[in-house]
Enzyme design. Sequence first.
Site, PDB file in Angstrom:
ATOM      1  N   GLY A  69       0.834  -1.197   0.000  1.00  0.00           N
ATOM      2  CA  GLY A  69       0.000   0.000   0.000  1.00  0.00           C
ATOM      3  C   GLY A  69       0.874   1.255   0.000  1.00  0.00           C
ATOM      4  O   GLY A  69       2.113   1.184   0.017  1.00  0.00           O
ATOM      5  N   TYR A  71       1.625   3.332   2.167  1.00  0.00           N
ATOM      6  CA  TYR A  71       2.502   3.568   3.334  1.00  0.00           C
ATOM      7  C   TYR A  71       3.191   2.279   3.777  1.00  0.00           C
ATOM      8  O   TYR A  71       3.535   2.121   4.948  1.00  0.00           O
ATOM      9  CB  TYR A  71       1.684   4.153   4.492  1.00  0.00           C
ATOM     10  CG  TYR A  71       1.227   5.563   4.196  1.00  0.00           C
ATOM     11  CD1 TYR A  71       2.077   6.641   4.426  1.00  0.00           C
ATOM     12  CD2 TYR A  71      -0.031   5.810   3.659  1.00  0.00           C
ATOM     13  CE1 TYR A  71       1.673   7.925   4.132  1.00  0.00           C
ATOM     14  CE2 TYR A  71      -0.445   7.093   3.359  1.00  0.00           C
ATOM     15  CZ  TYR A  71       0.420   8.157   3.598  1.00  0.00           C
ATOM     16  OH  TYR A  71       0.027   9.440   3.306  1.00  0.00           O
ATOM     17  N   SER A  72       3.403   1.364   2.838  1.00  0.00           N
ATOM     18  CA  SER A  72       3.898   0.037   3.194  1.00  0.00           C
ATOM     19  C   SER A  72       5.332   0.059   3.752  1.00  0.00           C
ATOM     20  O   SER A  72       6.273   0.502   3.078  1.00  0.00           O
ATOM     21  CB  SER A  72       3.861  -0.849   1.946  1.00  0.00           C
ATOM     22  OG  SER A  72       4.606  -2.008   2.141  1.00  0.00           O
ATOM     23  N   ASN A  73       5.476  -0.453   4.983  1.00  0.00           N
ATOM     24  CA  ASN A  73       6.815  -0.624   5.556  1.00  0.00           C
ATOM     25  C   ASN A  73       7.604  -1.643   4.752  1.00  0.00           C
ATOM     26  O   ASN A  73       8.821  -1.560   4.640  1.00  0.00           O
ATOM     27  CB  ASN A  73       6.720  -1.153   6.994  1.00  0.00           C
ATOM     28  CG  ASN A  73       6.134  -0.134   7.939  1.00  0.00           C
ATOM     29  OD1 ASN A  73       6.282   1.062   7.744  1.00  0.00           O
ATOM     30  ND2 ASN A  73       5.445  -0.607   8.968  1.00  0.00           N
ATOM     31  N   LEU A  75       7.435  -2.264   1.491  1.00  0.00           N
ATOM     32  CA  LEU A  75       8.010  -1.658   0.282  1.00  0.00           C
ATOM     33  C   LEU A  75       9.261  -0.860   0.639  1.00  0.00           C
ATOM     34  O   LEU A  75      10.291  -0.951  -0.044  1.00  0.00           O
ATOM     35  CB  LEU A  75       7.001  -0.727  -0.403  1.00  0.00           C
ATOM     36  CG  LEU A  75       5.890  -1.340  -1.252  1.00  0.00           C
ATOM     37  CD1 LEU A  75       5.077  -0.232  -1.913  1.00  0.00           C
ATOM     38  CD2 LEU A  75       6.436  -2.289  -2.307  1.00  0.00           C
TER      39      LEU A  75
END
Length: 307
Positions: A69, A71-73, A75
Site C-alpha cells: 500500500g 505507506y507500506s513498511n 516496500l
Amino acid sequence: MNALALSSLDPLLPSPLEPVEDERFTRHGVRLLLKRDDLIHPDLPGNKWRKLAPNLAAAAGRPVLTFGGAYSNHLRATAAAGRLLGFPTTGVVRGDELAGRALNPSLARCAADGMRLLFADRATYRAKGEPEVLARLLRHAPPDTFVVPEGGSNAEAVRGCAELGRELRDGGVDVAAVACGTGGTLAGLAAGLGGGRRAVGVPVLKGGFLGGEIRALQEAAFGGPAGDWRLDERFHFGGYARTAPDLEAFAEDFEARHGLAIERIYVAKLLYGLVALAEEGAFPAGTTLAAVITGRPDPGQPSAASR
Ligand SMILES: Cc1ncc(COP(=O)(O)O)c(C=O)c1O
C-alpha cells in the site's frame, strides 16, 4: 544474494530480550520481557528483516518485485535493501489514483532508494496472484525478476520467523506474543518456539479469517501444523490503522513508563491486549511472557487517528 552479503548489513541478532518492570504484570506474578526486534537493523527493522532476509537469499542477487500500500513498511524495507545490497527493485503500489501525484514521504523514500514504482488499480492489485496479471506487471520490471509477495509473507519468510521463536525459547520464555497482520510472523514464531511453550497472536485487522491463513502458511513452510498458538481477536480497535483515545492514551503511558517509542498500528494493540490479558488472569503466576516489538514508529506514517 548470499548469506555473506546479508551479514554485511550487520544485523543485531539475536535481538535483545529486555526485562521491564511493570506492576500491571508483576502483581499477577508475570515477568514481562520485550523482544527488541525493532533494533535488528535501522532500515530493515523487526519482522522486515526476519522475512526479507530469507527471500533475498532466495533471490540470489536478482532484481526483486514486491507489492504494498501507499505507506507500506515492506516496500520501504525492500527498497532500502536494494540500495544497500545493490539490486534493482520494483514496487507495485495499490491505487492507480496515486499515479502522477506528488509521492507521500513513504513512497518518496522508496523512490529515493531507487525503487521503480508501478501504480496498480485496485482490481489489478487484488488479482496480482493470477499468472497473467503478474506477467503483465513483470513486463515493467527487469528480466529475471524475483517476486516477493505482499508483506513478504511466504514460506521462506515464515521459516525466517522461526528463528525468532528459537531465540525466545533460548531466552527461557514460556509465552510469546506478537501482533498479526498476515500472520506470517506468528506462524514462524510458534514453530521455532516449539513444544511446551505458547504463542499468542493479536490481529490488528478485523475479520476472523487469520487462523486459516496461519495454518496454510505453516503447511507451506513446514508441511503441517507447528507449535502451540492461538489468536485473541479482541484488540483490533475496529481494524487496520484504526485507533481510539483509549489506545492512544495507553501507548503514551507505556512510552512514559518504559522510555520506549511505541509503533501504533501493530505494537500498541499488542501491548494493550497483553495488559488486558494479564488483568484477566490469562497467564499463571510464574509465567515469563515476551512481547515482540516488531517495529518502531515511523515519522513518515500518517498518525493512525487521521486515516
Ligand atoms: C511492525 C509490524 N508488526 C507486526 C506485523 C505483522 O506481521 P505479519 O504480517 O507477519 O502478521 C507487521 C506487518 O508486516 C509490522 O509491520
